[in-house]
Scaffold this motif. Structure first.
Motif, PDB file in Angstrom:
ATOM      1  N   PRO A  54     -11.965  -1.942   5.912  1.00 25.83           N
ATOM      2  CA  PRO A  54     -11.056  -3.042   5.599  1.00 25.83           C
ATOM      3  C   PRO A  54     -11.779  -4.378   5.424  1.00 25.83           C
ATOM      4  O   PRO A  54     -11.421  -5.171   4.548  1.00 25.83           O
ATOM      5  CB  PRO A  54     -10.111  -3.074   6.809  1.00 25.83           C
ATOM      6  CG  PRO A  54     -10.108  -1.659   7.313  1.00 25.83           C
ATOM      7  CD  PRO A  54     -11.513  -1.178   7.094  1.00 25.83           C
ATOM      8  N   SER A  55     -12.810  -4.616   6.229  1.00 27.96           N
ATOM      9  CA  SER A  55     -13.522  -5.895   6.118  1.00 27.96           C
ATOM     10  C   SER A  55     -14.296  -5.978   4.804  1.00 27.96           C
ATOM     11  O   SER A  55     -14.318  -7.035   4.149  1.00 27.96           O
ATOM     12  CB  SER A  55     -14.477  -6.069   7.303  1.00 27.96           C
ATOM     13  OG  SER A  55     -15.420  -5.008   7.359  1.00 27.96           O
ATOM     14  N   ARG A  56     -14.906  -4.870   4.384  1.00 29.74           N
ATOM     15  CA  ARG A  56     -15.620  -4.872   3.099  1.00 29.74           C
ATOM     16  C   ARG A  56     -14.645  -5.063   1.944  1.00 29.74           C
ATOM     17  O   ARG A  56     -14.909  -5.819   1.009  1.00 29.74           O
ATOM     18  CB  ARG A  56     -16.398  -3.568   2.935  1.00 29.74           C
ATOM     19  CG  ARG A  56     -17.122  -3.471   1.580  1.00 29.74           C
ATOM     20  CD  ARG A  56     -17.984  -2.229   1.477  1.00 29.74           C
ATOM     21  NE  ARG A  56     -18.516  -2.096   0.127  1.00 29.74           N
ATOM     22  CZ  ARG A  56     -18.249  -1.072  -0.683  1.00 29.74           C
ATOM     23  NH1 ARG A  56     -17.467  -0.084  -0.275  1.00 29.74           N
ATOM     24  NH2 ARG A  56     -18.750  -1.026  -1.902  1.00 29.74           N
ATOM     25  N   ALA A  57     -13.516  -4.375   1.998  1.00 30.38           N
ATOM     26  CA  ALA A  57     -12.511  -4.528   0.944  1.00 30.38           C
ATOM     27  C   ALA A  57     -12.032  -5.971   0.873  1.00 30.38           C
ATOM     28  O   ALA A  57     -11.899  -6.546  -0.214  1.00 30.38           O
ATOM     29  CB  ALA A  57     -11.335  -3.586   1.194  1.00 30.38           C
ATOM     30  N   GLY A  58     -11.793  -6.584   2.046  1.00 33.88           N
ATOM     31  CA  GLY A  58     -11.336  -7.971   2.077  1.00 33.88           C
ATOM     32  C   GLY A  58     -12.349  -8.924   1.484  1.00 33.88           C
ATOM     33  O   GLY A  58     -11.988  -9.836   0.726  1.00 33.88           O
ATOM     34  N   ARG A  59     -13.625  -8.730   1.806  1.00 30.43           N
ATOM     35  CA  ARG A  59     -14.666  -9.608   1.255  1.00 30.43           C
ATOM     36  C   ARG A  59     -14.746  -9.484  -0.266  1.00 30.43           C
ATOM     37  O   ARG A  59     -14.868 -10.486  -0.979  1.00 30.43           O
ATOM     38  CB  ARG A  59     -16.028  -9.268   1.884  1.00 30.43           C
ATOM     39  CG  ARG A  59     -16.175  -9.692   3.333  1.00 30.43           C
ATOM     40  CD  ARG A  59     -17.629  -9.633   3.783  1.00 30.43           C
ATOM     41  NE  ARG A  59     -18.211  -8.302   3.607  1.00 30.43           N
ATOM     42  CZ  ARG A  59     -18.165  -7.341   4.531  1.00 30.43           C
ATOM     43  NH1 ARG A  59     -17.543  -7.554   5.675  1.00 30.43           N
ATOM     44  NH2 ARG A  59     -18.744  -6.165   4.303  1.00 30.43           N
ATOM     45  N   CYS A  60     -14.666  -8.259  -0.769  1.00 32.38           N
ATOM     46  CA  CYS A  60     -14.734  -8.046  -2.215  1.00 32.38           C
ATOM     47  C   CYS A  60     -13.545  -8.678  -2.922  1.00 32.38           C
ATOM     48  O   CYS A  60     -13.690  -9.277  -3.996  1.00 32.38           O
ATOM     49  CB  CYS A  60     -14.788  -6.549  -2.521  1.00 32.38           C
ATOM     50  SG  CYS A  60     -16.292  -5.723  -1.944  1.00 32.38           S
ATOM     51  N   LEU A  61     -12.371  -8.555  -2.331  1.00 30.78           N
ATOM     52  CA  LEU A  61     -11.170  -9.137  -2.938  1.00 30.78           C
ATOM     53  C   LEU A  61     -11.226 -10.662  -2.918  1.00 30.78           C
ATOM     54  O   LEU A  61     -10.847 -11.320  -3.895  1.00 30.78           O
ATOM     55  CB  LEU A  61      -9.922  -8.632  -2.214  1.00 30.78           C
ATOM     56  CG  LEU A  61      -9.576  -7.163  -2.466  1.00 30.78           C
ATOM     57  CD1 LEU A  61      -8.558  -6.667  -1.449  1.00 30.78           C
ATOM     58  CD2 LEU A  61      -9.044  -6.973  -3.886  1.00 30.78           C
ATOM     59  N   ASP A  62     -11.687 -11.227  -1.815  1.00 28.31           N
ATOM     60  CA  ASP A  62     -11.805 -12.684  -1.733  1.00 28.31           C
ATOM     61  C   ASP A  62     -12.786 -13.209  -2.774  1.00 28.31           C
ATOM     62  O   ASP A  62     -12.552 -14.242  -3.408  1.00 28.31           O
ATOM     63  CB  ASP A  62     -12.251 -13.101  -0.328  1.00 28.31           C
ATOM     64  CG  ASP A  62     -11.165 -12.877   0.719  1.00 28.31           C
ATOM     65  OD1 ASP A  62      -9.983 -12.799   0.328  1.00 28.31           O
ATOM     66  OD2 ASP A  62     -11.507 -12.773   1.909  1.00 28.31           O
ATOM     67  N   LYS A  63     -13.880 -12.484  -2.966  1.00 28.21           N
ATOM     68  CA  LYS A  63     -14.868 -12.880  -3.974  1.00 28.21           C
ATOM     69  C   LYS A  63     -14.260 -12.809  -5.372  1.00 28.21           C
ATOM     70  O   LYS A  63     -14.465 -13.703  -6.205  1.00 28.21           O
ATOM     71  CB  LYS A  63     -16.083 -11.960  -3.879  1.00 28.21           C
ATOM     72  CG  LYS A  63     -17.166 -12.242  -4.910  1.00 28.21           C
ATOM     73  CD  LYS A  63     -18.306 -11.241  -4.774  1.00 28.21           C
ATOM     74  CE  LYS A  63     -19.350 -11.425  -5.879  1.00 28.21           C
ATOM     75  NZ  LYS A  63     -20.425 -10.402  -5.774  1.00 28.21           N
ATOM     76  N   ALA A  64     -13.475 -11.757  -5.631  1.00 30.44           N
ATOM     77  CA  ALA A  64     -12.846 -11.611  -6.942  1.00 30.44           C
ATOM     78  C   ALA A  64     -11.830 -12.718  -7.190  1.00 30.44           C
ATOM     79  O   ALA A  64     -11.781 -13.307  -8.279  1.00 30.44           O
ATOM     80  CB  ALA A  64     -12.179 -10.246  -7.053  1.00 30.44           C
ATOM     81  N   ARG A  78       0.812  -1.220   0.000  1.00 25.73           N
ATOM     82  CA  ARG A  78       0.000   0.000   0.000  1.00 25.73           C
ATOM     83  C   ARG A  78       0.850   1.276   0.000  1.00 25.73           C
ATOM     84  O   ARG A  78       1.863   1.359   0.677  1.00 25.73           O
ATOM     85  CB  ARG A  78      -0.906   0.016   1.226  1.00 25.73           C
ATOM     86  CG  ARG A  78      -1.972  -1.068   1.232  1.00 25.73           C
ATOM     87  CD  ARG A  78      -2.744  -1.079   2.530  1.00 25.73           C
ATOM     88  NE  ARG A  78      -1.869  -1.427   3.660  1.00 25.73           N
ATOM     89  CZ  ARG A  78      -2.272  -1.453   4.919  1.00 25.73           C
ATOM     90  NH1 ARG A  78      -3.521  -1.144   5.229  1.00 25.73           N
ATOM     91  NH2 ARG A  78      -1.414  -1.791   5.885  1.00 25.73           N
ATOM     92  N   PRO A  79       0.385   2.296  -0.735  1.00 28.50           N
ATOM     93  CA  PRO A  79       0.993   3.625  -0.615  1.00 28.50           C
ATOM     94  C   PRO A  79       0.405   4.332   0.597  1.00 28.50           C
ATOM     95  O   PRO A  79      -0.520   3.822   1.235  1.00 28.50           O
ATOM     96  CB  PRO A  79       0.554   4.319  -1.913  1.00 28.50           C
ATOM     97  CG  PRO A  79      -0.796   3.712  -2.183  1.00 28.50           C
ATOM     98  CD  PRO A  79      -0.695   2.271  -1.723  1.00 28.50           C
ATOM     99  N   ALA A  80       0.924   5.503   0.904  1.00 27.93           N
ATOM    100  CA  ALA A  80       0.319   6.322   1.959  1.00 27.93           C
ATOM    101  C   ALA A  80      -1.045   6.783   1.472  1.00 27.93           C
ATOM    102  O   ALA A  80      -1.168   7.307   0.368  1.00 27.93           O
ATOM    103  CB  ALA A  80       1.208   7.514   2.276  1.00 27.93           C
ATOM    104  N   GLY A 128      -7.799   7.269   3.528  1.00 29.30           N
ATOM    105  CA  GLY A 128      -8.220   6.207   2.624  1.00 29.30           C
ATOM    106  C   GLY A 128      -7.902   4.821   3.154  1.00 29.30           C
ATOM    107  O   GLY A 128      -7.179   4.655   4.129  1.00 29.30           O
ATOM    108  N   THR A 129      -8.480   3.832   2.502  1.00 33.75           N
ATOM    109  CA  THR A 129      -8.268   2.428   2.837  1.00 33.75           C
ATOM    110  C   THR A 129      -7.891   1.674   1.570  1.00 33.75           C
ATOM    111  O   THR A 129      -8.449   1.941   0.507  1.00 33.75           O
ATOM    112  CB  THR A 129      -9.559   1.803   3.417  1.00 33.75           C
ATOM    113  OG1 THR A 129      -9.879   2.458   4.639  1.00 33.75           O
ATOM    114  CG2 THR A 129      -9.379   0.317   3.690  1.00 33.75           C
ATOM    115  N   MET A 130      -6.948   0.750   1.684  1.00 32.90           N
ATOM    116  CA  MET A 130      -6.634  -0.146   0.575  1.00 32.90           C
ATOM    117  C   MET A 130      -6.571  -1.569   1.098  1.00 32.90           C
ATOM    118  O   MET A 130      -5.755  -1.892   1.953  1.00 32.90           O
ATOM    119  CB  MET A 130      -5.315   0.205  -0.113  1.00 32.90           C
ATOM    120  CG  MET A 130      -4.926  -0.788  -1.226  1.00 32.90           C
ATOM    121  SD  MET A 130      -3.374  -0.395  -2.084  1.00 32.90           S
ATOM    122  CE  MET A 130      -3.952   0.839  -3.257  1.00 32.90           C
ATOM    123  N   GLY A 131      -7.464  -2.413   0.571  1.00 28.20           N
ATOM    124  CA  GLY A 131      -7.384  -3.837   0.855  1.00 28.20           C
ATOM    125  C   GLY A 131      -6.532  -4.486  -0.215  1.00 28.20           C
ATOM    126  O   GLY A 131      -6.475  -4.017  -1.352  1.00 28.20           O
TER     127      GLY A 131
END
Length: 199
Positions: free
Chosen positions: A177-187, A142-144, A148-151
């Motif tokens: 972070p939890s929403r980002a993680g769920r979306c990434l896992d689904k992808a 992740r960048p700074a 913002g949030t980056m999963g």
């Protein structure tokens, strides 16, 4: 080697590096501050760069990148697999979530954005292919991201190939972070393991 340096070329390249920023347009004064060059020197160099479409001057007299950098970047595009398999996935993620989806590549402590899909939201995390930053660690691309949030999730890669990360980023007020993680896992679940990075 120092004796191989051509000063005018070095200066022109320094000007182009100034455009590696979230800011898309620059006044002459802003470019002078970013490069440390006198405005008269800048105008001569910008004139040469403009003639070859490396920069363009708008009606408001502000400068932006021209078409040549993008044209040359296409010569070093991601592999066919990345373009045909992952770009549609990123596009779908950005459309479904309203957030920025990207593929990052890590080599020697440097992270580079290889592919990106931006949502239509005005408030979003801006990334561009070719954008680079130093990684905090080999396990964190992740960048700074103030506010913002980056999963991120690592893609399986063959030995001796750069590490790739699938990411989803946006304002922290909207993307947890939890929403980002769920979306990434689904992808990632839509990619067959044997497909991930077998280019």
């Amino acid at each position: 080697m120092a004796q191989d340096r051509v000063e005018a070329v070095e200066r022109a390249l320094r000007i182009l590096e100034a455009f590696d920023s979230s800011q898309e347009h620059f006044t002459l004064a802003e470019l002078a501050q970013a490069t440390g060059y006198y405005k008269s020197t800048l105008l001569r160099l910008l004139g040469s760069l403009e003639r070859h479409d490396y920069v363009q001057r708008g009606d408001d007299s502000r400068w932006r990148l021209g078409g040549s950098p993008s044209r040359l970047a296409r010569r070093h595009a991601p592999s066919q697999w990345l373009a045909t398999r992952l770009q549609p996935l990123l596009d779908r993620m950005a459309s479904e979530t309203g957030e920025t989806a990207a593929l990052l590549e890590v080599q020697a402590g440097c992270v580079e954005c290889r592919l990106v899909a931006l949502p239509d939201n005005a408030l979003r995390h801006e990334l561009r292919p070719g954008q680079r930053w130093t990684s905090a660690s080999t396990e964190d691309p992740r960048p700074a991201l103030p506010g913002g949030t980056m999963g991120y999730r690592a893609l399986e890669t063959p030995a001796a190939t750069p590490l790739h990360w699938l990411t989803l980023s946006g304002p922290a007020s909207r993307l947890t972070p939890s929403r980002a993680g769920r979306c990434l896992d689904k992808a990632l679940a839509t990619l067959r393991p044997s497909e991930e990075m077998t280019t």
